[in-house]
Design an enzyme around this catalytic site. Sequence first.
Site, PDB file in Angstrom:
ATOM      1  N   LYS A  76       0.862  -1.184   0.000  1.00 59.55           N
ATOM      2  CA  LYS A  76       0.000   0.000   0.000  1.00 59.55           C
ATOM      3  C   LYS A  76       0.901   1.238   0.000  1.00 59.55           C
ATOM      4  O   LYS A  76       1.712   1.436   0.901  1.00 59.55           O
ATOM      5  CB  LYS A  76      -0.897  -0.001   1.236  1.00 59.55           C
ATOM      6  CG  LYS A  76      -1.740   1.252   1.350  1.00 59.55           C
ATOM      7  CD  LYS A  76      -2.754   1.149   2.467  1.00 59.55           C
ATOM      8  CE  LYS A  76      -3.517   2.447   2.612  1.00 59.55           C
ATOM      9  NZ  LYS A  76      -4.523   2.384   3.673  1.00 59.55           N
ATOM     10  N   LYS A 104      -2.122  -1.570  -3.885  1.00 60.72           N
ATOM     11  CA  LYS A 104      -2.988  -0.386  -3.828  1.00 60.72           C
ATOM     12  C   LYS A 104      -2.172   0.888  -3.940  1.00 60.72           C
ATOM     13  O   LYS A 104      -1.188   1.011  -3.222  1.00 60.72           O
ATOM     14  CB  LYS A 104      -3.727  -0.418  -2.489  1.00 60.72           C
ATOM     15  CG  LYS A 104      -4.586   0.767  -2.219  1.00 60.72           C
ATOM     16  CD  LYS A 104      -5.186   0.649  -0.849  1.00 60.72           C
ATOM     17  CE  LYS A 104      -5.888   1.963  -0.545  1.00 60.72           C
ATOM     18  NZ  LYS A 104      -6.295   2.038   0.815  1.00 60.72           N
TER      19      LYS A 104
HETATM   20  C1  PBG Z   1      -7.377   3.327   5.438  1.00 61.89           C
HETATM   21  C2  PBG Z   1      -7.625   3.237   3.989  1.00 61.89           C
HETATM   22  C3  PBG Z   1      -7.406   4.189   2.966  1.00 61.89           C
HETATM   23  C4  PBG Z   1      -7.950   3.648   1.798  1.00 61.89           C
HETATM   24  C5  PBG Z   1      -8.433   2.386   2.137  1.00 61.89           C
HETATM   25  N1  PBG Z   1      -8.205   2.145   3.479  1.00 61.89           N
HETATM   26  C6  PBG Z   1      -6.886   5.571   2.955  1.00 61.89           C
HETATM   27  C7  PBG Z   1      -5.605   5.968   3.499  1.00 61.89           C
HETATM   28  O1  PBG Z   1      -4.673   5.187   3.656  1.00 61.89           O
HETATM   29  O2  PBG Z   1      -5.543   7.163   3.790  1.00 61.89           O
HETATM   30  C8  PBG Z   1      -7.993   4.340   0.460  1.00 61.89           C
HETATM   31  C9  PBG Z   1      -8.993   3.841  -0.508  1.00 61.89           C
HETATM   32  C10 PBG Z   1      -9.311   4.747  -1.626  1.00 61.89           C
HETATM   33  O3  PBG Z   1      -8.671   5.783  -1.862  1.00 61.89           O
HETATM   34  O4  PBG Z   1     -10.257   4.394  -2.335  1.00 61.89           O
HETATM   35  N2  PBG Z   1      -6.083   3.314   5.851  1.00 61.89           N
END
Ligand code: PBG
Length: 322
Positions: free
Chosen positions: A195, A248
């Site tokens: 991520k 992601k």
């Molecule tokens: C929580 C999380 C995030 C997303 C999914 N779970 C955001 C972040 O890390 O700030 C992002 C998903 C999206 O942008 O569609 N940590």
Amino acid sequence: MGFPQYRLRRFRKNEIFREIIRETHLRPDDFILPLFVRPGKGVKRAIPSMPDHFQLSIDLILKEVKEAKSLGIPGVILFGIPEKKDEMGSGAYAKDGIIQRAIGEIKEKVDGILVITDICLCEYTSHGHCGVVKNGKILNDETLELLARIALSHAEAGADMVAPSDMMDGRVAAIRRILDENHFEEIPILSYSAKYASSFYGPFRVAAESKPQFGDRKSYQMDPANGDEALREVRLDIEEGADMIMVKPALPYLDIIYRVKKTFNIPVAAYNVSGEFALVKAASKLGWVDGEGVMMESLTAIKRAGADLILTYFAKEAAKKL
Ligand code: PBG
């Protein structure tokens, strides 16, 4: 053999030929639909940068889940907006928390669709970070215990799969341990392993009200410049017990999806995130691109790169087209 004996255009002549040599086919069961749950009844709050997506109270979430199921979508992933936030994100692991209640209701009223839950603190903490904060630092090991509690509370409420998205080191092991100790050894973990600290999460942070109140997430989420490091993240998560891993965002990281699939040959999910969705919707609204075409092409590319599952805000729209 080369031209003129061999002509690749022969199989592009009409749609039937194109179809018989097509390598990648999208299906509704490739998609997971993200949903934002908030307290109340009959509440439907628009998310400006995410057309057709809303913060919904549980009664309306049920309708969404039923619709997703009727479209052949195999699962939803839930994000919660709690009544109130605090330093330790206690709403995330409260027995009567928003997600715990939503899972219970869905499980009681709809069957045959998976309920996946996002394991993170950022929507529940007053500071908006994904971990415990002390003196401006996001602490790793102190956070693990809370993440494990969130996962356990979701499993107890009836979640089918838990998906840690916090990016703390060691969280998959901590979650696997607490689930096993409590006889949830059959609940799989979908780890957001790779991520990235991405600017593509902007619309989500508005939707989930989870913007960090100071600093950024670069001390825990990955540097977009790194590919080899993603493989190290994935390897560690597999060793700790991840059943499926996630990359992601999706489109800017197709190389990562491809490398992870090739290297580990395990189930891979990709999150086609909020910013990816918003860009397409905005350009389409301006008449600058064919939104539907870009949607289908993007989803096809993500699958072609190696994703077995795509978490996407396009899930319903794409499933309807198929
Ligand atoms: C929580 C999380 C995030 C997303 C999914 N779970 C955001 C972040 O890390 O700030 C992002 C998903 C999206 O942008 O569609 N940590």
